[in-house]
Enzyme design. Structure first.
Site, PDB file in Angstrom:
ATOM      1  N   HIS A 133      36.638 -59.593  24.786  1.00 13.32           N
ATOM      2  CA  HIS A 133      35.470 -59.034  25.488  1.00 13.32           C
ATOM      3  C   HIS A 133      34.803 -60.103  26.374  1.00 13.32           C
ATOM      4  CE1 HIS A 133      31.692 -56.933  26.075  1.00 13.32           C
ATOM      5  NE2 HIS A 133      32.048 -55.928  25.332  1.00 13.32           N
ATOM      6  N   GLU A 156      37.574 -57.130  30.442  1.00 13.67           N
ATOM      7  CA  GLU A 156      38.114 -57.337  29.094  1.00 13.67           C
ATOM      8  C   GLU A 156      39.571 -56.871  28.989  1.00 13.67           C
ATOM      9  OE1 GLU A 156      35.350 -55.031  26.773  1.00 13.67           O
ATOM     10  OE2 GLU A 156      33.781 -55.502  28.228  1.00 13.67           O
TER      11      GLU A 156
HETATM   12  O1  TA6 Z   1      32.762 -53.446  26.628  1.00 11.62           O
HETATM   13  C1  TA6 Z   1      31.800 -52.525  26.967  1.00 11.62           C
HETATM   14  C2  TA6 Z   1      31.011 -52.109  25.736  1.00 11.62           C
HETATM   15  O2  TA6 Z   1      31.778 -51.293  24.906  1.00 11.62           O
HETATM   16  C3  TA6 Z   1      29.727 -51.420  26.218  1.00 11.62           C
HETATM   17  O3  TA6 Z   1      29.747 -50.049  25.926  1.00 11.62           O
HETATM   18  C4  TA6 Z   1      28.609 -52.172  25.482  1.00 11.62           C
HETATM   19  O4  TA6 Z   1      28.349 -51.579  24.244  1.00 11.62           O
HETATM   20  C5  TA6 Z   1      29.256 -53.550  25.341  1.00 11.62           C
HETATM   21  O5  TA6 Z   1      30.608 -53.262  24.976  1.00 11.62           O
HETATM   22  C6  TA6 Z   1      28.551 -54.511  24.413  1.00 11.62           C
HETATM   23  O6  TA6 Z   1      28.729 -54.128  23.092  1.00 11.62           O
HETATM   24  P1  TA6 Z   1      28.009 -55.036  21.954  1.00 11.62           P
HETATM   25  O7  TA6 Z   1      28.367 -54.391  20.658  1.00 11.62           O
HETATM   26  O8  TA6 Z   1      28.565 -56.443  22.078  1.00 11.62           O
HETATM   27  O9  TA6 Z   1      26.538 -55.004  22.297  1.00 11.62           O
END
Ligand code: TA6
Length: 300
Positions: free
Chosen positions: A159, A263
């Site tokens: 991520h 990601e």
């Molecule tokens: O990667 C995108 C995502 O799935 C968004 O929907 C947002 O929730 C982001 O990840 C961050 O997630 P987190 O659990 O790290 O706040």
């Protein structure tokens, strides 16, 4: 170099011959810094990041495993980024190593607690490498060590939060004309338009069957990130923009202007791993492990 940060949380610093560096917290095996030879920070890290359980560090490269997203019974993006990893005492012979690279091998195995929420045994080995040109490579090798013969499936993402000067001056190339699931519209399947992606509002898209190479161009700073991936067919692109960023406690209000998540992921079709045969400790045959690599390089 093993260190503790000012709060006593353990981290590892990788240094490369020309002065590039990377920092990895054992909390979540999370890369939190990646600097080029000029000492410029290439990853975004929120000024409000929390470096200990039960929060994942906001920024760097969170490891999403065994679940990407929040659809299942597990916490959002799985528990791997919320666990303390250890240095792998018996690292597998990753073919990619060579003498002039700095690397660290970390391993995560399930705790009794974890086995209650995700009833599988596994070995998740992560190698983080800083290459001679300052490239940053993450290689995950996951093995199913279930003794009950059960396979398991998982979804996965690196991520990655890229640091950008101004999100409204950023372009992403390589995802044009591809289908994506729009996570802001109940995962509606949409086809992307025909030219580079630019940003002027909240974006949360899972692109499907993407190429191995994606470019993130920071126009103002004349800097291009190239993300190369292997074994990860999908790519998630996310910027919360102003309203959503304000609603996230560990995200500074204006910080969305200086980050973009691109990601390398496996979301649409989960990966299924059969239990490993009772192999010797020698690294595992292809059939019982999966190698997921993400390499990011940066020019300018
Ligand atoms: O990667 C995108 C995502 O799935 C968004 O929907 C947002 O929730 C982001 O990840 C961050 O997630 P987190 O659990 O790290 O706040």
């Amino acid at each position: 170099e093993h260190k503790k940060d000012i709060n006593g949380f353990p981290k590892v610093i990788l240094r490369e011959v020309r002065g590039c560096s990377a920092e990895v917290y054992l909390h979540g095996a999370q890369v939190t810094s990646w600097k080029n030879e000029h000492g410029e920070e290439l990853l975004f890290l929120s000024s409000k990041a929390i470096f200990k359980p039960p929060k994942a560090i906001r920024g760097g490269i969170p490891i999403c495993f065994p679940q990407f997203g929040n659809h299942g019974s597990l916490e959002q993006h799985g528990f791997a980024r919320n666990r303390t990893w250890t240095v792998d005492p018996d690292p597998p012979p990753f073919a990619t190593i060579s003498h002039n690279k700095a690397f660290i091998d970390l391993i995560l195995k399930p705790s009794e607690e974890d086995a209650k929420i995700w009833p599988h045994r596994y070995e998740f080995r992560l190698r983080i490498t800083l290459g001679p040109g300052g490239d940053l490579m993450l290689t995950s090798r996951i093995r199913n060590t279930n003794i009950d013969g059960k396979s398991f499936t998982f979804t996965f993402a690196y991520h990655t939060y890229f640091s950008v000067t101004d999100i409204s001056e950023v372009r992403v190339e390589g995802l044009e004309t591809l289908d994506y699931l729009d996570n802001l519209k109940n995962k509606e399947r949409v086809t992307e338009q025909g030219d580079a992606i630019t940003f002027e509002s909240e974006v949360d898209k899972t692109y499907l069957s993407t190429p191995t190479k994606i470019a993130i161009i920071d126009h103002e700073r004349k800097r291009t990130f190239v993300l190369r991936k292997d074994g990860l067919p999908d790519a998630v692109v996310w910027n919360p923009w102003d309203k959503k960023a304000k609603a996230i406690p560990d995200f500074g209000d204006d910080e969305y202007k200086h980050m973009l998540c691109v990601e390398a992921a496996c979301v649409e079709t989960p990966i299924t791993l059969k239990p490993a045969d009772n192999l010797t400790h020698k690294w595992y045959s292809k059939a019982v492990k999966v190698q997921l690599s993400g390499c990011i390089s940066c020019t300018g």
